[in-house]
Design a protein around this motif. Structure first.
Motif, PDB file in Angstrom:
ATOM      1  N   ALA A  18      36.188  47.324  85.751  1.00 48.79           N
ATOM      2  CA  ALA A  18      37.125  48.395  86.071  1.00 48.79           C
ATOM      3  C   ALA A  18      37.943  48.037  87.300  1.00 48.79           C
ATOM      4  O   ALA A  18      37.412  47.545  88.303  1.00 48.79           O
ATOM      5  CB  ALA A  18      36.355  49.695  86.307  1.00 48.79           C
ATOM      6  N   HIS A  19      39.254  48.273  87.213  1.00 47.60           N
ATOM      7  CA  HIS A  19      40.195  48.060  88.320  1.00 47.60           C
ATOM      8  C   HIS A  19      40.357  46.593  88.703  1.00 47.60           C
ATOM      9  O   HIS A  19      40.986  46.287  89.720  1.00 47.60           O
ATOM     10  CB  HIS A  19      39.780  48.856  89.568  1.00 47.60           C
ATOM     11  CG  HIS A  19      39.475  50.297  89.292  1.00 47.60           C
ATOM     12  ND1 HIS A  19      40.410  51.172  88.774  1.00 47.60           N
ATOM     13  CD2 HIS A  19      38.331  51.022  89.434  1.00 47.60           C
ATOM     14  CE1 HIS A  19      39.863  52.364  88.622  1.00 47.60           C
ATOM     15  NE2 HIS A  19      38.611  52.313  89.003  1.00 47.60           N
ATOM     16  N   SER A  20      39.816  45.685  87.914  1.00 48.03           N
ATOM     17  CA  SER A  20      39.982  44.262  88.204  1.00 48.03           C
ATOM     18  C   SER A  20      41.199  43.737  87.452  1.00 48.03           C
ATOM     19  O   SER A  20      41.372  44.029  86.266  1.00 48.03           O
ATOM     20  CB  SER A  20      38.739  43.478  87.786  1.00 48.03           C
ATOM     21  OG  SER A  20      38.954  42.084  87.943  1.00 48.03           O
ATOM     22  N   PRO A  21      42.067  42.945  88.101  1.00 49.59           N
ATOM     23  CA  PRO A  21      43.260  42.440  87.426  1.00 49.59           C
ATOM     24  C   PRO A  21      42.992  41.293  86.459  1.00 49.59           C
ATOM     25  O   PRO A  21      43.855  40.913  85.683  1.00 49.59           O
ATOM     26  CB  PRO A  21      44.139  41.973  88.591  1.00 49.59           C
ATOM     27  CG  PRO A  21      43.155  41.579  89.655  1.00 49.59           C
ATOM     28  CD  PRO A  21      42.018  42.551  89.519  1.00 49.59           C
ATOM     29  N   SER A  22      41.800  40.724  86.507  1.00 51.01           N
ATOM     30  CA  SER A  22      41.519  39.563  85.660  1.00 51.01           C
ATOM     31  C   SER A  22      40.086  39.589  85.156  1.00 51.01           C
ATOM     32  O   SER A  22      39.253  40.375  85.627  1.00 51.01           O
ATOM     33  CB  SER A  22      41.771  38.267  86.434  1.00 51.01           C
ATOM     34  OG  SER A  22      40.961  38.200  87.587  1.00 51.01           O
ATOM     35  N   SER A  23      39.796  38.713  84.211  1.00 49.13           N
ATOM     36  CA  SER A  23      38.455  38.600  83.649  1.00 49.13           C
ATOM     37  C   SER A  23      37.578  37.722  84.533  1.00 49.13           C
ATOM     38  O   SER A  23      38.059  36.837  85.238  1.00 49.13           O
ATOM     39  CB  SER A  23      38.531  38.002  82.243  1.00 49.13           C
ATOM     40  OG  SER A  23      39.308  38.808  81.395  1.00 49.13           O
ATOM     41  N   THR A  24      36.273  37.979  84.460  1.00 49.76           N
ATOM     42  CA  THR A  24      35.296  37.202  85.213  1.00 49.76           C
ATOM     43  C   THR A  24      34.339  36.528  84.235  1.00 49.76           C
ATOM     44  O   THR A  24      33.779  37.195  83.360  1.00 49.76           O
ATOM     45  CB  THR A  24      34.484  38.111  86.159  1.00 49.76           C
ATOM     46  OG1 THR A  24      35.381  38.785  87.051  1.00 49.76           O
ATOM     47  CG2 THR A  24      33.490  37.292  86.969  1.00 49.76           C
ATOM     48  N   PRO A  25      34.155  35.212  84.348  1.00 51.90           N
ATOM     49  CA  PRO A  25      33.215  34.531  83.442  1.00 51.90           C
ATOM     50  C   PRO A  25      31.824  35.155  83.505  1.00 51.90           C
ATOM     51  O   PRO A  25      31.373  35.600  84.571  1.00 51.90           O
ATOM     52  CB  PRO A  25      33.203  33.101  83.969  1.00 51.90           C
ATOM     53  CG  PRO A  25      34.493  32.947  84.698  1.00 51.90           C
ATOM     54  CD  PRO A  25      34.775  34.287  85.305  1.00 51.90           C
ATOM     55  N   ALA A  26      31.145  35.201  82.358  1.00 50.17           N
ATOM     56  CA  ALA A  26      29.804  35.786  82.287  1.00 50.17           C
ATOM     57  C   ALA A  26      28.867  34.815  81.579  1.00 50.17           C
ATOM     58  O   ALA A  26      29.243  34.217  80.570  1.00 50.17           O
ATOM     59  CB  ALA A  26      29.841  37.115  81.525  1.00 50.17           C
ATOM     60  N   PRO A  27      27.630  34.633  82.105  1.00 44.40           N
ATOM     61  CA  PRO A  27      26.676  33.734  81.452  1.00 44.40           C
ATOM     62  C   PRO A  27      26.177  34.273  80.119  1.00 44.40           C
ATOM     63  O   PRO A  27      25.777  33.512  79.241  1.00 44.40           O
ATOM     64  CB  PRO A  27      25.549  33.624  82.472  1.00 44.40           C
ATOM     65  CG  PRO A  27      25.638  34.892  83.273  1.00 44.40           C
ATOM     66  CD  PRO A  27      27.094  35.222  83.348  1.00 44.40           C
ATOM     67  N   TYR A  28      26.190  35.593  79.981  1.00 43.77           N
ATOM     68  CA  TYR A  28      25.852  36.260  78.720  1.00 43.77           C
ATOM     69  C   TYR A  28      26.458  37.656  78.776  1.00 43.77           C
ATOM     70  O   TYR A  28      26.893  38.125  79.830  1.00 43.77           O
ATOM     71  CB  TYR A  28      24.329  36.341  78.499  1.00 43.77           C
ATOM     72  CG  TYR A  28      23.644  37.318  79.411  1.00 43.77           C
ATOM     73  CD1 TYR A  28      23.390  38.623  78.994  1.00 43.77           C
ATOM     74  CD2 TYR A  28      23.255  36.954  80.698  1.00 43.77           C
ATOM     75  CE1 TYR A  28      22.778  39.540  79.832  1.00 43.77           C
ATOM     76  CE2 TYR A  28      22.643  37.851  81.543  1.00 43.77           C
ATOM     77  CZ  TYR A  28      22.404  39.145  81.106  1.00 43.77           C
ATOM     78  OH  TYR A  28      21.810  40.043  81.948  1.00 43.77           O
ATOM     79  N   ILE A  29      26.500  38.331  77.640  1.00 38.25           N
ATOM     80  CA  ILE A  29      27.061  39.679  77.553  1.00 38.25           C
ATOM     81  C   ILE A  29      26.117  40.548  76.734  1.00 38.25           C
ATOM     82  O   ILE A  29      25.543  40.107  75.745  1.00 38.25           O
ATOM     83  CB  ILE A  29      28.462  39.654  76.911  1.00 38.25           C
ATOM     84  CG1 ILE A  29      29.512  39.183  77.927  1.00 38.25           C
ATOM     85  CG2 ILE A  29      28.845  41.007  76.354  1.00 38.25           C
ATOM     86  CD1 ILE A  29      30.905  39.057  77.344  1.00 38.25           C
ATOM     87  N   GLU A  30      25.972  41.796  77.142  1.00 39.56           N
ATOM     88  CA  GLU A  30      25.178  42.761  76.383  1.00 39.56           C
ATOM     89  C   GLU A  30      26.124  43.695  75.646  1.00 39.56           C
ATOM     90  O   GLU A  30      26.915  44.430  76.265  1.00 39.56           O
ATOM     91  CB  GLU A  30      24.270  43.566  77.307  1.00 39.56           C
ATOM     92  CG  GLU A  30      23.291  44.480  76.580  1.00 39.56           C
ATOM     93  CD  GLU A  30      22.201  43.717  75.820  1.00 39.56           C
ATOM     94  OE1 GLU A  30      21.671  44.281  74.835  1.00 39.56           O
ATOM     95  OE2 GLU A  30      21.882  42.575  76.206  1.00 39.56           O
ATOM     96  N   ALA A  31      26.082  43.651  74.321  1.00 36.50           N
ATOM     97  CA  ALA A  31      26.899  44.529  73.487  1.00 36.50           C
ATOM     98  C   ALA A  31      26.116  45.806  73.190  1.00 36.50           C
ATOM     99  O   ALA A  31      24.925  45.753  72.867  1.00 36.50           O
ATOM    100  CB  ALA A  31      27.286  43.831  72.194  1.00 36.50           C
ATOM    101  N   ILE A  32      26.802  46.940  73.297  1.00 36.73           N
ATOM    102  CA  ILE A  32      26.179  48.244  73.085  1.00 36.73           C
ATOM    103  C   ILE A  32      26.816  48.894  71.866  1.00 36.73           C
ATOM    104  O   ILE A  32      28.037  49.099  71.826  1.00 36.73           O
ATOM    105  CB  ILE A  32      26.358  49.149  74.319  1.00 36.73           C
ATOM    106  CG1 ILE A  32      25.803  48.465  75.569  1.00 36.73           C
ATOM    107  CG2 ILE A  32      25.680  50.495  74.093  1.00 36.73           C
ATOM    108  CD1 ILE A  32      26.159  49.180  76.856  1.00 36.73           C
ATOM    109  N   ALA A  33      26.022  49.206  70.866  1.00 35.65           N
ATOM    110  CA  ALA A  33      26.535  49.769  69.610  1.00 35.65           C
ATOM    111  C   ALA A  33      27.360  51.021  69.864  1.00 35.65           C
ATOM    112  O   ALA A  33      26.937  51.937  70.569  1.00 35.65           O
ATOM    113  CB  ALA A  33      25.383  50.084  68.663  1.00 35.65           C
ATOM    114  N   GLY A  34      28.558  51.059  69.307  1.00 41.30           N
ATOM    115  CA  GLY A  34      29.419  52.223  69.404  1.00 41.30           C
ATOM    116  C   GLY A  34      30.141  52.376  70.719  1.00 41.30           C
ATOM    117  O   GLY A  34      30.987  53.258  70.854  1.00 41.30           O
TER     118      GLY A  34
END
Length: 234
Positions: A18-34
């Motif tokens: 939120a409020h960040s102008p760019s993306s930040t690399p992530a070692p993994y991501i947690e997807a949340i259904a819906g």
């Protein structure tokens, strides 16, 4: 999980806080259904823009700096060939419902002048999370087929689609309409003229916030019908 055709693999991951102008690399991501991706600014149950997949070949072809496209999943195949309504399995548990191709925003020209006009459908494709879990670099991606209702790449058609779903006797604020149709809030200024052109069947269904006071407002629940996939895949 259902068997599918292998589309490719995840090369890299990133989150847009939120409020960040760019993306930040992530070692993994947690997807949340819906909902979307944990920690990402587009995680919202009412948004069709929960996840953005982009192709590594676009970076190579257009000489763009890393994360210029704002993607969450960088993949090793061409996302421009993917179709709305397709379900992708990422890794062992995550299911993504492809919604529509991401439009090329003018801010891309800040990285490379004229690139927004040249990129066409190659900006990436947006998706919703049907089933959650962890996503890691190197995860295999399977194409499970086009089994969900399609959404149009044209934002005007998506606005009309949302308005057709508004229950009788209820209204939708312009801000909520923008969220549900997957367009930037700045598009709200175009809504009055667009809704008028759509005809009397749509007139009065979308209103500015001040005109919604005291009226029955629809929040968009059930618009995307994600639960239908559980029925047809069981």
């Amino acid at each position: 999980m259902s068997k599918g055709v292998e589309a490719g693999r995840v090369l890299a991951l990133a989150l847009r806080a939120a409020h960040s102008p760019s993306s930040t690399p992530a070692p993994y991501i947690e997807a949340i259904a819906g909902t979307g991706l944990a920690g990402d600014r587009h995680a919202n149950p009412l948004s069709p823009r929960q996840v953005l997949l982009a192709s590594a070949s676009v970076y190579a072809d257009l000489t763009l700096p890393a994360h210029a496209l704002g993607e969450n999943l960088l993949v090793d195949f061409d996302t421009a060939t993917l179709h709305s309504g397709t379900v992708l399995q990422v890794g062992s548990t995550v299911l993504l419902r492809l919604m529509f191709q991401c439009e090329a925003c003018g801010y891309l020209d800040g990285y490379l002048p004229g690139v927004s006009a040249r990129i066409g459908r190659r900006r990436g494709i947006l998706a919703r999370v049907l089933a959650g879990g962890a996503i890691d670099p190197g995860d295999r991606i399977l194409d499970l087929g086009c089994v969900m209702p399609a959404w149009d790449d044209d934002w005007r058609e998506r606005v009309a689609q949302v308005l057709r779903t508004v229950p009788d006797g209820m209204v939708l604020t312009y801000a909520r309409l923008a969220l549900l149709a997957g367009v930037q809030p700045t598009y709200c200024r175009a809504f009055p003229r667009l809704v008028a052109r759509l005809g009397p069947g749509h007139a009065g269904k979308a209103v500015p916030a001040h005109a919604a006071a005291g009226r029955r407002c629809w929040d968009g629940q059930g618009l995307f019908g994600d639960a239908a996939y559980k029925v047809c895949s069981s």
